[in-house]
Write a protein that holds these residues in place. Structure first.
Motif, PDB file in Angstrom:
ATOM      1  N   SER A  70       0.870  -1.172   0.000  1.00 21.41           N
ATOM      2  CA  SER A  70       0.000   0.000   0.000  1.00 21.41           C
ATOM      3  C   SER A  70       0.904   1.218   0.000  1.00 21.41           C
ATOM      4  O   SER A  70       1.983   1.204   0.596  1.00 21.41           O
ATOM      5  N   SER A  77      -3.811   7.538  -1.877  1.00 22.09           N
ATOM      6  CA  SER A  77      -3.303   6.222  -1.501  1.00 22.09           C
ATOM      7  C   SER A  77      -3.860   5.174  -2.451  1.00 22.09           C
ATOM      8  O   SER A  77      -4.887   5.381  -3.085  1.00 22.09           O
ATOM      9  N   VAL A  95      -3.315   0.570  -3.534  1.00 23.20           N
ATOM     10  CA  VAL A  95      -2.727  -0.733  -3.238  1.00 23.20           C
ATOM     11  C   VAL A  95      -2.142  -1.301  -4.523  1.00 23.20           C
ATOM     12  O   VAL A  95      -2.752  -1.211  -5.603  1.00 23.20           O
TER      13      VAL A  95
END
Length: 103
Positions: free
Chosen positions: A48, A72, A74
């Motif tokens: 992540s 953000s 992943v």
């Protein structure tokens, strides 16, 4: 609490492990100049990434995206990825399981 060293990981790029456990590792990558790169690579870990500061152009497989503070995402295991720094800053990455090669 363990204090981990700051380690060069490329031109104008450093990394520092912030927290470590066999199942999870948190690492800060600091990019000090426009154009600094996180070279294209892949690994078996799920990652992540949180953009603490700065701006970056990420390549994630066949996709390219620009990210900035507060973004953000992943990165799945095995996906080729890397980034170019557009504005100096810090990325905070989590890896599961931990990256033993960073210790």
């Amino acid at each position: 609490m363990t204090e981990f060293p700051v380690v060069p990981s490329g031109e104008n790029v450093t990394r520092q492990v912030l927290a470590d456990h066999a199942d999870l590792m948190v690492v800060a990558f600091r990019f000090g100049a426009v154009g600094a790169e996180g070279a294209l690579h892949d690994h078996p870990h799920v990652q992540s990434t949180y953009v603490e500061s700065g701006r970056f152009r990420f390549t994630l497989g066949d996709e390219t995206r620009e990210v900035g503070p507060g973004d953000s995402f992943v990165i799945p295991s095995g996906l080729t990825h890397g980034c170019v720094c557009l504005e100096p800053g810090t990325l905070v990455d989590g890896f599961t399981p931990r990256r033993d090669d960073f210790l």
